[in-house]
Design an enzyme around this catalytic site. Sequence first.
Site, PDB file in Angstrom:
ATOM      1  N   CYS A 108       3.403   1.475   2.737  1.00 29.85           N
ATOM      2  CA  CYS A 108       4.633   0.711   2.504  1.00 29.85           C
ATOM      3  C   CYS A 108       5.616   1.537   1.681  1.00 29.85           C
ATOM      4  O   CYS A 108       6.821   1.575   1.979  1.00 29.85           O
ATOM      5  CB  CYS A 108       4.323  -0.590   1.760  1.00 29.85           C
ATOM      6  SG  CYS A 108       3.317  -1.759   2.684  1.00 29.85           S
TER       7      CYS A 108
ATOM      8  N   ASP B 170      12.711  20.045 -34.472  1.00 38.23           N
ATOM      9  CA  ASP B 170      13.549  18.874 -34.742  1.00 38.23           C
ATOM     10  C   ASP B 170      15.019  19.215 -34.907  1.00 38.23           C
ATOM     11  O   ASP B 170      15.848  18.325 -35.072  1.00 38.23           O
ATOM     12  CB  ASP B 170      13.063  18.145 -36.007  1.00 38.23           C
ATOM     13  CG  ASP B 170      13.509  18.860 -37.284  1.00 38.23           C
ATOM     14  OD1 ASP B 170      13.536  20.111 -37.276  1.00 38.23           O
ATOM     15  OD2 ASP B 170      13.827  18.175 -38.256  1.00 38.23           O
TER      16      ASP B 170
ATOM     17  N   ASP C 211       8.022  24.563 -35.307  1.00 38.12           N
ATOM     18  CA  ASP C 211       9.093  24.927 -36.224  1.00 38.12           C
ATOM     19  C   ASP C 211       8.605  24.536 -37.626  1.00 38.12           C
ATOM     20  O   ASP C 211       7.716  23.696 -37.760  1.00 38.12           O
ATOM     21  CB  ASP C 211      10.366  24.169 -35.850  1.00 38.12           C
ATOM     22  CG  ASP C 211      11.469  24.350 -36.867  1.00 38.12           C
ATOM     23  OD1 ASP C 211      11.737  25.499 -37.236  1.00 38.12           O
ATOM     24  OD2 ASP C 211      12.044  23.331 -37.301  1.00 38.12           O
TER      25      ASP C 211
ATOM     26  N   CYS D  76       0.833  -1.201   0.000  1.00 37.61           N
ATOM     27  CA  CYS D  76       0.000   0.000   0.000  1.00 37.61           C
ATOM     28  C   CYS D  76       0.863   1.245   0.000  1.00 37.61           C
ATOM     29  O   CYS D  76       2.098   1.171   0.032  1.00 37.61           O
ATOM     30  CB  CYS D  76      -0.938   0.024   1.205  1.00 37.61           C
ATOM     31  SG  CYS D  76      -0.058   0.295   2.760  1.00 37.61           S
TER      32      CYS D  76
ATOM     33  N   ASP E 207      16.435  24.469 -32.443  1.00 37.17           N
ATOM     34  CA  ASP E 207      15.180  24.448 -31.688  1.00 37.17           C
ATOM     35  C   ASP E 207      15.397  24.103 -30.212  1.00 37.17           C
ATOM     36  O   ASP E 207      14.484  24.277 -29.400  1.00 37.17           O
ATOM     37  CB  ASP E 207      14.200  23.423 -32.286  1.00 37.17           C
ATOM     38  CG  ASP E 207      13.796  23.778 -33.710  1.00 37.17           C
ATOM     39  OD1 ASP E 207      13.586  24.966 -33.973  1.00 37.17           O
ATOM     40  OD2 ASP E 207      13.718  22.860 -34.541  1.00 37.17           O
TER      41      ASP E 207
END
Length: 723
Positions: A16, A618, A418, A13, A622
Amino acid sequence: MATIDLDIDGMTCAGCATRVEKALRAVGGVERADVNLALERAEIAGTMRPGDLIDAVERAGYRAWQHDTEDPEVAAARARASDRRAWLWLVVSALLSVPFMVQMLAMAAGLHLMMPYWLEPLLAAPVVFGAGARFHKGAYHAILNRVGTMDLLVSIGTGAAFFYSLVMVLTRGHASEGHLYFEAAAVIVTLVLLGKRMEARAKAGTTEAIRGLMSLTPPMARRLTASGEEETVPLGEIQVGDVLVVRPGDRVPVDGTVLEGRTEVDQAMITGESAPVAKGPGDPVTGGTVNGDGLVKVTAGAVGEDTTLAKIVRLVERAQAGKAPIQKLVDRVSAVFVPVVLGLSALTFVGWLVAGQGVEAALIAAVSVLVIACPCALGLATPTAIVAGTGAAARAGILIKDVDALERAARIDRVLFDKTGTLTMGEPHLTRVQTIAGFDETDALCLAAALQSGSSHPLARAVLSAIKGKSMTLPATSDSRNHPGEGVSADLDGVPHALGNRALLDRLGTVLEESTVAQATEAEAAGQTISYLVRDGAVIAWFAFSDQLREDAASAVQTLKGTDIGVGLLSGDTQAVADRVAGELGIDQVIAGVRPDRKSAEVKALQKQGYRVAMVGDGINDAPALVQADIGIAMGSGADIALDAAAVTLMRPVPGLVPATLDICRRTVAKVRHNLFWAFIYNAIGLPLAALGYLSPALAGAAMAMSSVSVVVSSLMLRRWKP
């Protein structure tokens, strides 16, 4: 600083998980420790030794070992043995509890069907102290560590019912029949164990995606020896540069490049692509993908932990093991929840006594409060949803590297794209060479190629592609310099040259003739990108480049706008080119002519206006904007630095995955809130009912077990998601 992952066995739980975290943070050198209940894993950062961490976990009452250091076959055997033991104890517990269930049902039907008083403790003891030993052991360690857990609640509840009944048997003998609660203790243990088994099965479903990824790599590979013979070797023996044979239907063992042969490769499990991809000599292949009907020879390029698949697994595991901000609130609630429940149980017991209902009725109400209040559902609400959501995203080719990104993405209201390589194919081709003052076109191409040689810029690739097959001798290059966002300059055979956009011309102080401006402006209006060739301070030619839009770019923009998310274009290209692309795609906001070092500033400006911004890109230029944005999304075809900077990586250069990313993040966060709501509501309703005597201990045990299962099953609904 180092990061160490531990697998933890025995947690039941949220209490724990809190206890393990507390034990780990007490180890010298630990800076951070996060425990994920759903994955049963801990991630620890600091300057500590793994052995010290494992010792601390074991002192807290659990088993631990370093993640990925255990032999897979040994780990699988250990898991199967543990599963068999759990099922065995459940079967034993259920069989011994059947007489109690029959007795309870008979009494509910008004039949006086009672077992002999001396038989009840004999049947209940193996259940409570054999099958239920895990709860008592956990309770012992919880008391030692002064932490409240489910084990403590179940242990106290079943122990109180059992020992009260045992005292009644020893002191009243036959007269105790009808006043014993051995059945409550036995049935509670049985129902909780049943709930834990169901919960374990459901939790395994949430981690199916990551286990599926881990199973993709074949254990053996076919390698060519120096003499050209084929040998089968374990995957761990493959080294970079080895030539491997991949037969039809085989999985590609490691990342590499096709050396010989042609085939089609199914990359669905890695990138989410539904259709096989054609591969031939020089094409890259990814480990774990499935070869089609062609036999190919592959040169190994990345092995072991350096393969794409291994990196994906690590990224997904790291995201799933992380702790969302909302989970930290749950942890604080869980830390005080069990002590509060213990106090409420004591008040219930006293209250029933004060009301004159007797010890027997008071005990049953108090035990019901203890049993129904287990914090399991609270502890599982967040991690199971995150594991299921990030797993579903990974299957679709969306890698969420940062668990905080889930919550940030759910609040995004502006997406900036972009242009080159993101909304367009990123593979521009040269469409026009316009010379000035009678300069030779071939000479202009030769000079441009010399300036661009060695560059990986898309426009450079287009120029170099245009001279392929032509017999040219490039001039000697010296003092070569790159001007980010503007172009390049160098001395060619000792004469200064430059190739770039208008910004570079302004830097150089070069003036364009009106006729050249008119022609270039017309080309830009048609959506073409223009680069000017400068020789010794004068423009001698200009080049027009054209780039195609990605197939689903327009639909991606419309999908985002349909969910009330603003879409903008952030490009270093000219205003005319950017406006044309934006017009074709239906993008309203265009920010063009932006230098790489200014992209992050543009993102920041939008954030200051109150927007929560996602940046999609990409390229290397960027990366600053991806970091500045509330969430950075990198196209998988892009530069490594962009992938490292972004919180989300798309394994395919498909703009349509951008709205899909935001969608799965929103759904995952919504599922977390849904789970937490019902976990809290369950306790808010169940505790008063138990305290008022409307729930028997056995019914409370069943309700408690089902609450955890319902939360996990609710999270499993995310597995059905598809982009």
